[in-house]
Write a protein that holds these residues in place. Structure first.
Motif, PDB file in Angstrom:
ATOM      1  N   PRO A  61       0.828  -1.214   0.000  1.00 58.53           N
ATOM      2  CA  PRO A  61       0.000   0.000   0.000  1.00 58.53           C
ATOM      3  C   PRO A  61       0.861   1.263   0.000  1.00 58.53           C
ATOM      4  O   PRO A  61       1.891   1.321   0.661  1.00 58.53           O
ATOM      5  N   GLU A  62       0.407   2.262  -0.762  1.00 58.52           N
ATOM      6  CA  GLU A  62       1.159   3.505  -0.906  1.00 58.52           C
ATOM      7  C   GLU A  62       0.237   4.695  -0.656  1.00 58.52           C
ATOM      8  O   GLU A  62      -0.836   4.802  -1.252  1.00 58.52           O
ATOM      9  N   ARG A  63       0.667   5.592   0.227  1.00 63.54           N
ATOM     10  CA  ARG A  63      -0.119   6.776   0.524  1.00 63.54           C
ATOM     11  C   ARG A  63       0.144   7.845  -0.543  1.00 63.54           C
ATOM     12  O   ARG A  63       1.282   8.219  -0.787  1.00 63.54           O
ATOM     13  N   LEU A  64      -0.924   8.316  -1.188  1.00 64.03           N
ATOM     14  CA  LEU A  64      -0.782   9.331  -2.226  1.00 64.03           C
ATOM     15  C   LEU A  64      -0.306  10.650  -1.623  1.00 64.03           C
ATOM     16  O   LEU A  64      -0.686  10.997  -0.496  1.00 64.03           O
ATOM     17  N   ASP A  65       0.507  11.378  -2.380  1.00 60.60           N
ATOM     18  CA  ASP A  65       0.999  12.654  -1.884  1.00 60.60           C
ATOM     19  C   ASP A  65       0.003  13.777  -2.186  1.00 60.60           C
ATOM     20  O   ASP A  65      -1.065  13.553  -2.760  1.00 60.60           O
ATOM     21  N   ASP A  66       0.368  14.995  -1.800  1.00 63.46           N
ATOM     22  CA  ASP A  66      -0.546  16.138  -1.956  1.00 63.46           C
ATOM     23  C   ASP A  66      -0.835  16.469  -3.410  1.00 63.46           C
ATOM     24  O   ASP A  66      -1.859  17.094  -3.722  1.00 63.46           O
ATOM     25  N   ASN A  67       0.031  16.082  -4.304  1.00 61.02           N
ATOM     26  CA  ASN A  67      -0.155  16.377  -5.724  1.00 61.02           C
ATOM     27  C   ASN A  67      -1.002  15.335  -6.441  1.00 61.02           C
ATOM     28  O   ASN A  67      -1.315  15.497  -7.629  1.00 61.02           O
ATOM     29  N   ASN A  68      -1.346  14.265  -5.753  1.00 63.36           N
ATOM     30  CA  ASN A  68      -2.114  13.184  -6.384  1.00 63.36           C
ATOM     31  C   ASN A  68      -3.276  12.744  -5.496  1.00 63.36           C
ATOM     32  O   ASN A  68      -3.559  11.549  -5.378  1.00 63.36           O
ATOM     33  N   MET A  69      -3.926  13.695  -4.867  1.00 65.87           N
ATOM     34  CA  MET A  69      -5.010  13.350  -3.957  1.00 65.87           C
ATOM     35  C   MET A  69      -6.227  12.824  -4.719  1.00 65.87           C
ATOM     36  O   MET A  69      -6.468  13.179  -5.871  1.00 65.87           O
ATOM     37  N   TRP A  70      -6.992  11.993  -4.040  1.00 62.25           N
ATOM     38  CA  TRP A  70      -8.154  11.310  -4.626  1.00 62.25           C
ATOM     39  C   TRP A  70      -9.428  11.918  -4.060  1.00 62.25           C
ATOM     40  O   TRP A  70      -9.519  12.218  -2.861  1.00 62.25           O
ATOM     41  N   TYR A  71     -10.428  12.103  -4.945  1.00 64.91           N
ATOM     42  CA  TYR A  71     -11.695  12.676  -4.498  1.00 64.91           C
ATOM     43  C   TYR A  71     -12.576  11.595  -3.891  1.00 64.91           C
ATOM     44  O   TYR A  71     -12.912  10.595  -4.543  1.00 64.91           O
ATOM     45  N   CYS A  72     -12.946  11.798  -2.649  1.00 65.83           N
ATOM     46  CA  CYS A  72     -13.775  10.826  -1.926  1.00 65.83           C
ATOM     47  C   CYS A  72     -15.246  11.192  -2.090  1.00 65.83           C
ATOM     48  O   CYS A  72     -15.670  12.305  -1.725  1.00 65.83           O
ATOM     49  N   ASN A  73     -16.043  10.270  -2.629  1.00 68.36           N
ATOM     50  CA  ASN A  73     -17.473  10.518  -2.827  1.00 68.36           C
ATOM     51  C   ASN A  73     -18.243  10.571  -1.515  1.00 68.36           C
ATOM     52  O   ASN A  73     -19.348  11.129  -1.452  1.00 68.36           O
ATOM     53  N   LYS A  74     -17.663  10.021  -0.465  1.00 66.44           N
ATOM     54  CA  LYS A  74     -18.361   9.983   0.814  1.00 66.44           C
ATOM     55  C   LYS A  74     -18.210  11.288   1.584  1.00 66.44           C
ATOM     56  O   LYS A  74     -19.183  11.869   2.063  1.00 66.44           O
ATOM     57  N   CYS A  75     -16.973  11.758   1.704  1.00 64.40           N
ATOM     58  CA  CYS A  75     -16.736  12.999   2.452  1.00 64.40           C
ATOM     59  C   CYS A  75     -16.692  14.227   1.563  1.00 64.40           C
ATOM     60  O   CYS A  75     -16.574  15.355   2.050  1.00 64.40           O
ATOM     61  N   LYS A  76     -16.774  14.021   0.237  1.00 62.57           N
ATOM     62  CA  LYS A  76     -16.797  15.118  -0.733  1.00 62.57           C
ATOM     63  C   LYS A  76     -15.552  16.005  -0.643  1.00 62.57           C
ATOM     64  O   LYS A  76     -15.631  17.221  -0.828  1.00 62.57           O
ATOM     65  N   GLU A  77     -14.415  15.380  -0.401  1.00 61.04           N
ATOM     66  CA  GLU A  77     -13.161  16.126  -0.329  1.00 61.04           C
ATOM     67  C   GLU A  77     -12.050  15.328  -1.006  1.00 61.04           C
ATOM     68  O   GLU A  77     -12.147  14.108  -1.159  1.00 61.04           O
ATOM     69  N   HIS A  78     -11.006  16.064  -1.395  1.00 62.30           N
ATOM     70  CA  HIS A  78      -9.818  15.404  -1.912  1.00 62.30           C
ATOM     71  C   HIS A  78      -8.956  14.970  -0.732  1.00 62.30           C
ATOM     72  O   HIS A  78      -8.639  15.792   0.146  1.00 62.30           O
ATOM     73  N   VAL A  79      -8.612  13.713  -0.703  1.00 55.59           N
ATOM     74  CA  VAL A  79      -7.859  13.172   0.431  1.00 55.59           C
ATOM     75  C   VAL A  79      -6.637  12.409  -0.081  1.00 55.59           C
ATOM     76  O   VAL A  79      -6.565  12.012  -1.254  1.00 55.59           O
ATOM     77  N   ARG A  80      -5.691  12.228   0.816  1.00 58.78           N
ATOM     78  CA  ARG A  80      -4.509  11.430   0.491  1.00 58.78           C
ATOM     79  C   ARG A  80      -4.857   9.963   0.718  1.00 58.78           C
ATOM     80  O   ARG A  80      -4.607   9.406   1.784  1.00 58.78           O
ATOM     81  N   ALA A  81      -5.435   9.378  -0.274  1.00 61.12           N
ATOM     82  CA  ALA A  81      -5.920   8.007  -0.158  1.00 61.12           C
ATOM     83  C   ALA A  81      -4.764   7.008  -0.138  1.00 61.12           C
ATOM     84  O   ALA A  81      -3.621   7.326  -0.491  1.00 61.12           O
TER      85      ALA A  81
END
Length: 208
Positions: A61-81
């Motif tokens: 597993p790899e934690r995404l950095d700030d430049n590659n954040m993923w949009y979460c449909n649940k919390c409606k925010e870009h997060v470091r998935a």
């Protein structure tokens, strides 16, 4: 006084061969390329890794950095998935390319040890449901692979020489003797696991 100059060229440095030469000749000078090659060989052997470690790194597993954040449909925010690479289905023929070149300029000579029979890929798959490649029969035969060919690369990035190891295709894990193919030459060999391995060819033990 007469002198005899002898130049010896080999594919894989051998300390035993060098000792034999030094025993039979009064004065022998080691070429810098030989010293560099033997030093690199010793380093590769002492720092070898295996193919399972490569797959474990690939699926870690790899934690995404700030430049590659993923949009979460649940919390409606870009997060470091947390990103995870897993295999969903396995092919009948599995081709594994080892990373031998970095930035297209540097050759990586890390010794990667790999199995000739019984490579178990079930550990790196994301699902074992009915629509995946693994059947619920208390057996991992569907995920077992046997090696039947290896492509080797000698040289560095930009140029080099390719050879291949291969053995006859059979329906049993024991597929016979290995043969080294080097240009027009074909000779029987016993050892195929070398630091020059570049591409590995596996066949699934049970075809689908």
């Amino acid at each position: 006084e007469q002198f005899l100059f002898c130049a010896v060229q080999w594919n894989i440095p051998s300390s035993k061969a060098a000792d034999t030469i030094k025993t039979n000749f009064i004065q022998v000078s080691d070429h810098p390329s030989y010293l560099k090659a033997t030093k690199q060989e010793a380093y590769n052997i002492n720092n070898r890794i295996n193919l399972d470690q490569c797959f474990q790194t690939f699926t870690r597993p790899e934690r995404l950095d700030d430049n590659n954040m993923w949009y979460c449909n649940k919390c409606k925010e870009h997060v470091r998935a947390l990103k995870t690479m897993e295999l969903w289905r396995l092919p009948n023929i599995l081709v594994v390319q080892l990373k031998r070149f970095e930035f297209h300029t540097r050759k990586l000579d890390t010794f990667v040890d790999f199995p000739l029979e019984g490579l178990d890929m079930s550990h790196y798959c994301g699902s074992s449901t009915s629509d995946s490649f693994v059947q619920h029969n208390n057996s991992n035969d569907d995920a077992l692979y046997d090696l039947f060919a290896v492509t080797n690369h000698f040289g560095r990035a930009g140029f080099g020489h390719y050879t291949a190891f291969a053995r006859c295709w059979d329906e049993t894990p024991d597929q016979g003797e290995w043969t080294l193919f080097d240009d027009a030459s074909a000779v029987a060999v016993e050892h195929v696991v070398t630091p020059a391995a570049y591409i590995l060819f596996y066949r699934r033990r049970r075809f689908h």
